[in-house]
Design an enzyme around this catalytic site. Structure first.
Site, PDB file in Angstrom:
ATOM      1  N   TYR A  32      61.015  36.963  34.734  1.00  0.00           N
ATOM      2  CA  TYR A  32      62.443  36.641  34.659  1.00  0.00           C
ATOM      3  C   TYR A  32      62.672  35.135  34.779  1.00  0.00           C
ATOM      4  O   TYR A  32      63.440  34.675  35.626  1.00  0.00           O
ATOM      5  CB  TYR A  32      63.225  37.365  35.748  1.00  0.00           C
ATOM      6  N   THR A  82      80.182  49.741  31.401  1.00  0.00           N
ATOM      7  CA  THR A  82      81.310  49.301  32.228  1.00  0.00           C
ATOM      8  C   THR A  82      82.617  49.386  31.445  1.00  0.00           C
ATOM      9  O   THR A  82      83.699  49.387  32.031  1.00  0.00           O
ATOM     10  CB  THR A  82      81.134  47.847  32.690  1.00  0.00           C
TER      11      THR A  82
END
Length: 362
Positions: free
Chosen positions: A74, A231
């Site tokens: 990451y 979402t």
């Protein structure tokens, strides 16, 4: 002085406000909803300035969310955490920190590969410990398993890290049920990390969740909000900024985007009826699926984090759970989770040990 008192109260309330569950049969109590740190550093556009990211981590920590998830791939995530630990003496001991190895990018060619060789596992762990500035990793995952190396060899080497005190608990990611069963014969796997959301129910349909429950392994659900799609805040491809990997994901393609919005809208209707946001409904659904399921939504925004954690207070009735499952079962999700080149590393079966003729064969 008043602000300092308010902050202290917030910290004390936060540290006891979120439910905790036992991480597998041998693991500790951890916050059932974890925090995924990937987006703070990688794959969702240009990272924010350090001070903004530190403020985000401060808020997460002070809220009582103490189960953090990172990975060596990451970008600067491990370095960021290491710097934050230095700024916050004593915080490391309170945080249950997970990180991962195996996704390798050649620094010269940029070529990507999955590396599980024993020597590499040792090197990767030492490098992560150095970047994080810590003495041990709480939960260490093999981020992707190499199908051409028996899982037994990989886990045997990971167990050496555990025996040496560099790692407390062992994890795998994106493995098949059979690979998990084989792994647990070498050493107990405390958790596996799998994509799990209304868009991605393979852990149920492919028998992975069942295997976890047979073996006492926790299931850590990454991308529980479908990379933000679930979402309801993402309504078109133009919502993606420059450098956002979702622009290249099949599920978000021009052809599939509007088709997948159908499930999002069905879930939104159920959320409206429940009186919560769509994201909260989805997270509550996953939390409701079992005490052994640990969603780890990530975000770069404090507002979104607080909304996500609000899902821990939502209780679904049996009927509401059935309605959500009905919506999922009757939806036709279009497009794969990743571009085709990455899909071969999902739900992996490794070569049997008895057939292996490689350099680390017995």
């Amino acid at each position: 002085m008043v602000d300092a008192i308010k902050q202290k109260v917030t910290e004390l309330v936060g540290l006891s406000s979120f439910p905790t569950k036992k991480l597998g049969k041998n693991g500790p109590q951890v916050t059932q909803m974890g925090f995924g740190l990937m987006g703070l550093s990688a794959f969702y556009g240009k990272p924010k300035p350090d001070e903004e990211r530190y403020a985000m981590l401060d808020h997460v920590y002070n809220s009582g969310e103490l189960f953090w998830d990172s990975a060596d791939m990451y970008q600067d995530s491990e370095d960021l955490i290491g710097r934050w630990f230095k700024r916050n003496p004593g915080a490391r001991e309170k945080i249950f920190l997970a990180t991962k190895f195996a996704n390798y990018v050649d620094p010269k060619t940029g070529e990507r590969s999955v590396r599980n060789e024993p020597e590499y596992i040792q090197q990767a762990c030492d490098k992560s410990l150095s970047r994080l500035g810590i003495d041990y990793i709480d939960l260490y995952y093999c981020h992707r398993v190499d199908a051409n190396q028996p899982i037994e060899i990989t886990v045997k080497e990971m167990k050496k890290l555990q025996d040496a005190g560099k790692v407390k608990y062992l994890g795998l990611s994106e493995v098949s049920a059979e690979t998990l069963r084989r792994a647990c014969k070498v050493a107990h796997i405390d958790a596996i990390q799998m994509e799990y959301s209304p868009f991605s129910m393979e852990v149920e349909t492919e028998g992975v969740l069942q295997a976890c429950r047979e073996l006492g392994v926790a299931l850590v659900a990454y991308s529980p909000l479908g990379r933000g799609f679930l979402t309801g805040s993402i309504r078109s491809r133009s919502d993606f900024g420059e450098g956002d990997f979702r622009s290249f994901a099949p599920r978000f393609s021009e052809e599939n985007f509007h088709k997948n919005l159908e499930l999002v809208d069905k879930l939104k209707a159920l959320a409206d009826k429940k009186g919560c946001t769509t994201g909260q409904l989805v997270l509550a659904f996953l939390l409701n699926s079992g005490d052994d399921v640990f969603p780890i939504p990530g975000t770069t925004k404090i507002k979104n984090f607080d909304e996500n954690m609000g899902a821990t207070k939502i209780r679904l009735t049996e009927e509401e759970d059935k309605e959500i499952r009905h919506a999922i079962d009757n939806a036709e999700v279009k497009g794969g989770r990743y571009p085709e080149a990455f899909s071969k590393a999902l739900l992996v079966d490794t070569v049997p040990l008895s057939e292996y003729k490689g350099p680390h064969s017995a």
